[in-house]
Each structure stands twice: as C-alpha cells, then as structure tokens.
Design an enzyme around this catalytic site. Sequence first.
Site, short mmCIF file in Angstrom:
data_model
loop_
_atom_site.label_atom_id
_atom_site.label_comp_id
_atom_site.label_asym_id
_atom_site.label_seq_id
_atom_site.Cartn_x
_atom_site.Cartn_y
_atom_site.Cartn_z
N GLU A 171 -2.07 -9.26 3.90
CA GLU A 171 -2.13 -9.81 5.52
C GLU A 171 -3.46 -9.86 6.10
O GLU A 171 -3.62 -10.46 7.06
CB GLU A 171 -1.41 -8.81 6.40
CG GLU A 171 -1.77 -7.27 6.65
CD GLU A 171 -1.37 -6.58 5.49
OE1 GLU A 171 -1.66 -5.01 5.94
OE2 GLU A 171 -1.16 -6.74 4.49
N CYS B 77 0.73 -1.11 0.06
CA CYS B 77 -0.12 -0.06 -0.10
C CYS B 77 0.96 1.24 -0.04
O CYS B 77 1.44 1.59 -1.09
CB CYS B 77 -1.13 -0.04 1.05
SG CYS B 77 -2.42 1.16 0.85
N HIS C 106 -3.58 -5.21 0.63
CA HIS C 106 -3.26 -5.82 1.82
C HIS C 106 -3.36 -7.29 2.04
O HIS C 106 -4.38 -7.82 2.29
CB HIS C 106 -4.11 -5.19 3.19
CG HIS C 106 -3.83 -3.90 3.43
ND1 HIS C 106 -2.90 -3.16 4.11
CD2 HIS C 106 -4.11 -2.64 2.72
CE1 HIS C 106 -2.53 -2.08 3.90
NE2 HIS C 106 -3.48 -1.41 3.32
N SER D 241 2.00 -14.38 38.24
CA SER D 241 0.61 -13.83 38.47
C SER D 241 -0.16 -14.99 38.41
O SER D 241 -1.32 -14.83 38.77
CB SER D 241 0.29 -12.90 37.36
OG SER D 241 0.30 -13.65 35.97
N GLY D 242 0.23 -16.16 38.00
CA GLY D 242 -0.73 -17.17 37.70
C GLY D 242 -1.26 -17.34 36.18
O GLY D 242 -1.99 -18.14 36.08
N ASP E 23 1.26 -15.63 30.62
CA ASP E 23 2.82 -15.02 30.13
C ASP E 23 3.84 -15.16 31.46
O ASP E 23 4.79 -15.67 30.68
CB ASP E 23 2.44 -13.56 30.16
CG ASP E 23 1.21 -13.25 28.99
OD1 ASP E 23 1.29 -14.05 28.25
OD2 ASP E 23 0.77 -12.11 29.06
N SER E 24 3.48 -14.91 32.62
CA SER E 24 4.39 -15.11 33.50
C SER E 24 4.84 -16.66 33.61
O SER E 24 6.16 -16.87 34.31
CB SER E 24 4.09 -14.40 34.83
OG SER E 24 2.86 -15.10 35.40
#
Length: 509
Positions: free
Chosen positions: A169, A79, A167, A221-222, A225-226
């Site tokens: 994507e 684009c 586009h 944190s449970g 991610d962590s």
Amino acid sequence: MQKMILILDFGSQYTQLIARRVRELNVYCEIYPYNNIPEIAENCRGVILSGSPFSVFDSEAPQPDLTHIKGKLPLLGVCYGAQWLAQKFGGEVMASKIREYGRANLSHVDSQNQLLQGVKVRSQVWMSHGDTIATVPGDYQIIASTDNVNIAGYAVANESTFGIQFHPEVYHSEDGSKLLENFVVNICGCKQDWTPDSFVDTTVASLKKQLGEDKVILGLSGGVDSSVAAMLLHKAIGSNLHCIFVDNGLLRKGEFTSVLDGYQGMGLNVQGVDASARFYDALKGVEDPEAKRKAIGKVFVDVFDEESKKVDGAKWLGQGTIYPDVIESVSVKGPSATIKSHHNVGGLPDYMLLKVVEPLRSLFKDEVRRVGASMGLPDTILGRHPFPGPGLGIRILGEVTVEKVQVLQQVDKIFIDGLKASGLYNDVWQAGAILLPVQSVGVMGDERTYENAVALRAVTSTDGMTADWCHLPYEFLAQVSNDIINKVKGINRVTYDISSKPPATIEWE
C-alpha cells in the site's frame, strides 16, 4: 449489492492507506477492528489483514478469529497479518538478526502465481518489520524473496490465502498497486465499478429508503464536507432538507455573509443564524483545548436543537462527518488512539430528539471532492481549504475573547488573500494563522513594543491523515509577515510552522 473488501485492522499506521489503495482501484472496502469482525455478508469478496505495531510474541498481540474467513474467502495477510497466519497454522516466526526497514528489492518472484502476475524481479518494496518468518507450514509455498528475507511472500495450496512481509500500500512499493489489483480484482473477483457517480446513485437511493418523507436539519459550514452532504440529501429528499448556517463568532472575516451568498442558486433551503454571543459566553475563562472543543460543540447542539423545533416534523440531523473525523475521535473501526474530539462525531445528547444521518461517513476528503464534482458543485466550494468545526476557537491558544478573534481574523485574511493573490492557494491543502499566548519585544518607529506573536501554518496533504509543511517562497512569507505587522495592531512578530503530521497535528489545539 456493492461488492466489497473487508480490511481487518491490527493497529497499523498504514491500515487507512490500504483502504485508499483499494478504493483507488474503484473497489469498495471497509475497515473493522480485528476483535470486532462483522458477520460476513454475501457482498464481501475478500479479506485483508493489516500490519501491526505488535509482535506475534507479545502477550497482547492481536488474535483474530478467522473461522469463517480462512479457506472460505480470499485472504491476504500484510506484514503482521502474514506472520500471524504463518505461526498460527504451524510455521515459525523469529526475531530476525537482520531487521528490514525501508526499501528492499525482490530477488525472487513467482510470476506464475496469481497474486504476483506483473510484479517484476528486483521490484522495490517497502519493509517495516523486526520479526521474520523462518519457516512456513507444509502446504505454504514461497512465492517471493528479498536479498535478506527468504520468505517475503507465500501462498497456501488449495485455497486463496496469501501472505507478504512487505507493504504494497506504500508508494515506495513499485508494483504494490499491481499486487493489490491482482488480489481484489483477479482473485476476489471484484468489479471496478465503485466510482463517484455510482456512490451518488447508491447513496441517494439509500437515503430515500432511510428517510422517506422525514425532514432533516443540516448544519452547513460553507466547506466541502457539509456542502456535499447537503447536495446528496437534497437529491434524496428535496425541500424536506432544511439547512442552517451558524455564525459562531469564530469564522473567518466576512465569512458568514460570503458563505450564505455562495449557496444562492444551488436550490438549498438555507437559514443563517447569528449565535456568536452564545459561543463567546460559553468560552469565557476556558483555556484547555479539549474543554474549548466540547464547549463549542455543546452550543452547536443547543442551537440546532432550538432551530430544529422551528421546523415542524424534523426528525434527523444531517452531518458532514467524514472518515478521518471518525478515526481521529473514537476507536470505531480500529484500535486507533483518540487524537481529539469533534463536535460532529459521537451522537447527540438524550434531550435532543433527532437521529443522525451521515452520508459521507465512509469517505476520505479527496473522495468527497470527487463526489461533489460528479454532482456539479462549483469550484469555489470544492477547492476551499478545510476549516475546523470549532473555527478560530482552536487557533487562539488560551482563552478566546472577541478582541483576540478580531485580531486573528485580520491576520488570517492577509495570509489567505496573499496565497490567492500569489497563485499559491491551490498548492496548499490547508492554511491558517494561530494567535500565540506569547508576547515579544519589538521596535516600531522609535518606540519599544511588547505585543503578540502569531504563527502561520500551511500544509500539503491528500486527506489530512498525514501532512507535510508547505515550502512557501521566502519572498511571499516576507511580504505577508510585513503586511501583518504593519496592518494588524497588536502583532509585532510572525513565525512559520515547519512541523509535519505526524508527529505534530495540523491544528495546534
């Protein structure tokens, strides 16, 4: 060395989507702002220029320096990127009389061109541009057209440079993934070997080299991610990882105990710390959402600082920061606007003598889950809904008090337990309740009440960058509403949030 694609961000809303599509091909890529291009390393095999909200005619239009890229590496302009490449090297871009937004179909496809092999004539593509390329330089060849746009795609003779005005994507572009695969695999020569298993292997090796025998403090944190960050660090440094799970008083009901129990048997060294009183003190009289986030973040840092001093020789703070945290907080890898701050983004204060290690910083949420699954983390962790770092502190609009937290914890538990009991939990990406600073009139029995209202929020998403509200069954919402009003003292009205992101955000603060 991992082969990669470099994506230069001109501020397009689709830049992160380009990265996702490339990664879905098991090819690694990184995003950098157009005005902060990194030194091109040996492992960079190609470059993609994103779209942009700017026109090439704007006085502030992005002007990248491609001296070390064009003609030296495969290059694909999307684009705005395509329009800039055409105009910069002798073509003409003009404000089109017929602007193309949304669906279009390719009326001409040069199927012999390497970029478009396997892309069909009449294939649907997604357009989003007001300007259009009127002419191209003499060494540019038109390889694709739509019914309204003659130069929908071009290739440069004698070099692997391409431009497309649609586009690829976006899901609406039917052969978009094929086009991107042609570019990154066939033209750039990237091997499709960037998998969760390979990420684990390379990340663990990198962490071993980076950390050596140093000790790391990590805040658990449970959440996904962590937990995944902790397992990667544990694989790299074993018992030198010391995990801390802080009760900030803003967790879900009973979560402090249940999360600690959930980590048993995973081999992690986890210490629980009840610091709820300190968080409540810091939040007294604070109503502004950003001020609340910063107050919560400061106490987190203070607690970690104190706990780290109890671990002799601790030199690092491990964090589960992921890519959406970064791009929503600061313009680190592109000119994206700051939406909100995160307590786990942006470094540490000078007095805290710990360096930061973030093994997931380049991953999207769904990629983190796949990495966790490859390491054997249980579904109870991998399937857990995201929960904001500031917890219920940003789901209580206005000042946070112990009493408000207790009310919201009860509401939240009824909602989340209801989703699980009804088999809806796994259909939802994130859910929660918001305590509103609004009181409304109600009738309970024969008495008039004047009590609080809550909003329920449930969204579907892949990584939190965009989200749509969940179409939960009316019968389910009616039952949950009835349970909340009957069982939670102080609540007499329940609403359901049907806003999508954008324009709204997932959290209310």
